[in-house]
Each structure stands twice: as C-alpha cells, then as structure tokens.
Design a protein around this motif. Structure first.
Motif, PDB file in Angstrom:
ATOM      1  N   LYS A 155      46.613  45.714  34.469  1.00  0.00           N
ATOM      2  CA  LYS A 155      45.839  44.480  34.416  1.00  0.00           C
ATOM      3  C   LYS A 155      46.119  43.550  35.588  1.00  0.00           C
ATOM      4  CE  LYS A 155      45.226  44.325  29.388  1.00  0.00           C
ATOM      5  NZ  LYS A 155      45.446  43.535  28.149  1.00  0.00           N
ATOM      6  N   SER A 156      47.344  43.550  36.093  1.00  0.00           N
ATOM      7  CA  SER A 156      47.676  42.669  37.214  1.00  0.00           C
ATOM      8  C   SER A 156      47.315  43.273  38.562  1.00  0.00           C
ATOM      9  CB  SER A 156      49.183  42.333  37.190  1.00  0.00           C
ATOM     10  OG  SER A 156      49.500  41.577  36.045  1.00  0.00           O
ATOM     11  N   GLY A 157      46.993  44.559  38.584  1.00  0.00           N
ATOM     12  CA  GLY A 157      46.654  45.223  39.836  1.00  0.00           C
ATOM     13  C   GLY A 157      47.882  45.409  40.705  1.00  0.00           C
ATOM     14  N   ALA A 158      47.666  45.454  42.018  1.00  0.00           N
ATOM     15  CA  ALA A 158      48.762  45.546  42.990  1.00  0.00           C
ATOM     16  C   ALA A 158      48.429  44.597  44.128  1.00  0.00           C
ATOM     17  CB  ALA A 158      48.929  46.974  43.497  1.00  0.00           C
ATOM     18  N   PHE A 159      48.852  43.350  43.958  1.00  0.00           N
ATOM     19  CA  PHE A 159      48.546  42.323  44.951  1.00  0.00           C
ATOM     20  C   PHE A 159      49.837  41.811  45.583  1.00  0.00           C
ATOM     21  CE2 PHE A 159      44.700  42.027  42.280  1.00  0.00           C
ATOM     22  CZ  PHE A 159      43.740  42.144  43.270  1.00  0.00           C
ATOM     23  N   GLY A 160      49.685  41.120  46.708  1.00  0.00           N
ATOM     24  CA  GLY A 160      50.840  40.545  47.382  1.00  0.00           C
ATOM     25  C   GLY A 160      51.833  41.626  47.744  1.00  0.00           C
ATOM     26  N   GLY A 161      53.094  41.430  47.325  1.00  0.00           N
ATOM     27  CA  GLY A 161      54.137  42.398  47.630  1.00  0.00           C
ATOM     28  C   GLY A 161      53.845  43.778  47.078  1.00  0.00           C
ATOM     29  N   ALA A 162      53.177  43.866  45.938  1.00  0.00           N
ATOM     30  CA  ALA A 162      52.840  45.168  45.372  1.00  0.00           C
ATOM     31  C   ALA A 162      51.781  45.874  46.217  1.00  0.00           C
ATOM     32  CB  ALA A 162      52.349  45.009  43.935  1.00  0.00           C
ATOM     33  N   GLY A 163      50.817  45.123  46.745  1.00  0.00           N
ATOM     34  CA  GLY A 163      49.820  45.709  47.621  1.00  0.00           C
ATOM     35  C   GLY A 163      50.441  46.227  48.906  1.00  0.00           C
ATOM     36  N   LEU A 164      51.374  45.454  49.470  1.00  0.00           N
ATOM     37  CA  LEU A 164      52.076  45.889  50.675  1.00  0.00           C
ATOM     38  C   LEU A 164      52.932  47.117  50.374  1.00  0.00           C
ATOM     39  CD1 LEU A 164      53.185  42.389  52.004  1.00  0.00           C
ATOM     40  CD2 LEU A 164      51.411  43.855  52.976  1.00  0.00           C
ATOM     41  N   THR A 165      53.579  47.115  49.219  1.00  0.00           N
ATOM     42  CA  THR A 165      54.396  48.258  48.825  1.00  0.00           C
ATOM     43  C   THR A 165      53.555  49.519  48.722  1.00  0.00           C
ATOM     44  OG1 THR A 165      55.989  46.877  47.650  1.00  0.00           O
ATOM     45  CG2 THR A 165      55.865  49.187  47.003  1.00  0.00           C
ATOM     46  N   ALA A 166      52.380  49.408  48.092  1.00  0.00           N
ATOM     47  CA  ALA A 166      51.498  50.574  47.960  1.00  0.00           C
ATOM     48  C   ALA A 166      51.147  51.158  49.325  1.00  0.00           C
ATOM     49  CB  ALA A 166      50.229  50.182  47.203  1.00  0.00           C
ATOM     50  N   ALA A 167      50.960  50.274  50.311  1.00  0.00           N
ATOM     51  CA  ALA A 167      50.572  50.733  51.646  1.00  0.00           C
ATOM     52  C   ALA A 167      51.673  51.527  52.334  1.00  0.00           C
ATOM     53  CB  ALA A 167      50.173  49.541  52.512  1.00  0.00           C
ATOM     54  N   THR A 168      52.922  51.358  51.907  1.00  0.00           N
ATOM     55  CA  THR A 168      54.027  52.098  52.516  1.00  0.00           C
ATOM     56  C   THR A 168      54.295  53.424  51.825  1.00  0.00           C
ATOM     57  OG1 THR A 168      55.711  51.026  51.139  1.00  0.00           O
ATOM     58  CG2 THR A 168      55.146  49.946  53.211  1.00  0.00           C
TER      59      THR A 168
END
Length: 308
Positions: A155-168
């Motif tokens: 529900k919260s998705g992957a934004f901010g630090g989580a979005g950056l983490t996914a990209a790595t």
C-alpha cells in the motif's frame, strides 16, 4: 521444503501484512526470524513524540527458502508508520545485506519486500543515513556475487529511500498495485502545484508510477498479479536471471538510461510513452488483466534488458 509442497495462495499481496507476505512467499516452515518481537528491538526516538512503537520497528528480517533455494529476507511493514526508514528499521536492513556480503556460508540471495513512503520524519537524520548505508551495502553485496531482488506491491509503494533502494537492486518484481518513485505524488503536488500533478487523480498517479508503467519502461524486470502465488512465481523466475554487478553492467545500464531519456524526455504522459513503445492500443493498458499485460510487456524490447 520444495515448491510442490507449498499450498496455493491467491490472497492479496497488497492487503497483507509483512509477516503474511513472508508466509505466502517462502516455503512452508522454512522461515527463521532474526531479532524478532521478543527481542524488543524498537525505536529509541518515537516515545519523545508520544508515538506508538513496534517491537520489530516495522521491519521483519530472517532467512528461509523459496522453492528449496536458501534466501535472506527483509519485509517492511507498510502499516506501521508507512514502512518508513528509521534508526532501528534501517539498521536491520543494512545488517542483513552486509551479512550476505561478508559471510558466504549464508544464503547469497536477498529478497527485499519494500513497502515504504521513505524516511521517517521523526528520525530524519538516522533514516537518511540508513538509506545511504543500505544502497552502499547492496552495491557492495552485488559486486561480491550476492543477488538482491526487490518486491514491490504494498500500500505504501516504494517511494523516497525505498524507490532509490529498488534502483540499486539486481532485479525488481512489481504488481499493478505497486508504485515506485523517488518523490511521492503529494510531495510533487505541494512543490509544483496541482496543475502539474494532482495526487488525488488515482488514474494519473498509477499511470505514472504504478507497476504497469514501471514494467513497460524498464524500471521493473517482472510483473505479477496481486497474489502470494504471483509474487512467488515471479521471484523464482528471476533467480536465474541475475548478473554480477561489474563495470560492463554499469556501462550497459548507463547506455539504456540515456536512450530512455532521449526516447521519452518530451512525453507529457504515460500513454504517449506507451505509444512510442509500439503498443497498438495504449489507452487499454490500465484495464488489462495481469496475464494479458505480462504477455504484452514480455514482447516489448525496451521493457526487457540485461542491464541493471
């Protein structure tokens, strides 16, 4: 325990808690938790703000098996403070990835079940630091041969630090309900105005940062239906498609990102990007069922690549 011993689970990943997702993803009775609730490892800061604390600080970490393959796992609890990164929750994530990097007797595959709006504001400095440390740990682990796979569908998705983490990460698996971005819709609207980005327009939000668009433009490597079985099958398929991170991989990824910017840089919406990709009826994508969309995405060259 092997795949054929697992019971089929069509329950929603989006609606589930972090612990329910781990139970649905991993082989039955294979999970062992590290620093569980009985250890009372909780945030030392939230009581200052008179906020409730959690005995696992919103992150579940441990080891288990997926189809008989040993894995380390971390699951963010999006229902606790939006799955945000704080001092303790961040340290648990960083410690797990570093353990895989430094101890080759541990499983060399790490699954990150991301469900986070970013850094916890009440622990901003510690949260920002933990994101930076996590990204560094993932890159170092990948260079040493560890596979790190992100799963996004909460529900919260992957934004901010989580979005950056996914990209790595080595690979990213996403559902239609999953959203990935550096900045959340509300933040963009606050800074740029509702005319630029209306966070209440759910159709707009999902068309931009939702799983279907992320899969089509190459930000995710696999798409799945919103179910435990769907994520389980999609992750298993990705386990055999993870390349070691090296200079050649980085150069290929840079080349791909440059081409993507040139191709989509002038687009004003997601539909125009899908049209450029050669989708015959781009307006129909939001209404496609998972099976039809997966078939479509798998046939688009720009959505499938070896770089990451």
């Amino acid at each position: 325990m092997m795949e054929d011993a697992a019971t089929h689970d069509q329950s929603s990943w989006f609606q589930a808690t972090a612990r329910q997702r781990l139970a649905g993803l991993l082989d039955p009775r294979s999970f062992t938790e590290f620093l569980g609730p009985s250890e009372r490892v909780e945030s030392p800061h939230l009581h200052i703000f008179d906020l409730p604390r959690a005995f696992d600080d919103g992150v579940v970490v441990g080891r288990g098996a997926l189809g008989g393959i040993p894995v380390l796992v971390a699951a963010q609890e999006g229902q606790f403070m939006g799955g945000t990164f704080g001092e303790v929750s961040g340290a648990k994530l960083v410690g797990l990835v570093r353990a895989a990097r430094d101890h080759k007797d541990l499983p060399q595959t790490v699954l990150l079940l991301l469900d986070s709006g970013g850094v916890r504001l009440q622990e901003a400095n510690a949260g920002e630091l933990s994101v930076a440390e996590l990204m560094r740990a993932i890159v170092q682990a990948r260079c040493s041969g560890v596979s790190v796979i992100a799963l996004v569908g909460g529900k919260s998705g992957a934004f901010g630090g989580a979005g950056l983490t996914a990209a790595t990460c080595s690979r990213v698996v996403v559902s239609e309900q999953g959203r990935i971005g550096v900045t959340g819709p509300e933040v963009i609207e606050t800074n740029k105005g509702v005319e630029e980005y209306d966070s209440r327009d759910k159709s707009l939000v999902w068309s931009v940062c939702g799983g279907k668009n992320r899969r089509l433009i190459g930000m995710a490597d696999a798409f799945t239906e919103d179910s435990m079985d769907g994520f389980r099958s999609a992750v298993r398929a990705q386990l055999t498609h993870v390349a070691r991170l090296d200079l050649a991989t980085l150069q290929a990824e840079q080349k791909r990102l440059t081409a993507r910017q040139e191709k989509f840089g002038s687009c004003e919406d997601a539909v125009s990007m899908w049209k450029i990709l050669g989708v015959n009826d781009p307006q129909s994508i939001p209404d496609m069922d998972a099976a039809s969309f997966i078939k479509l995405a798998n046939g688009i060259e720009d959505a499938n690549h070896d770089a990451r």
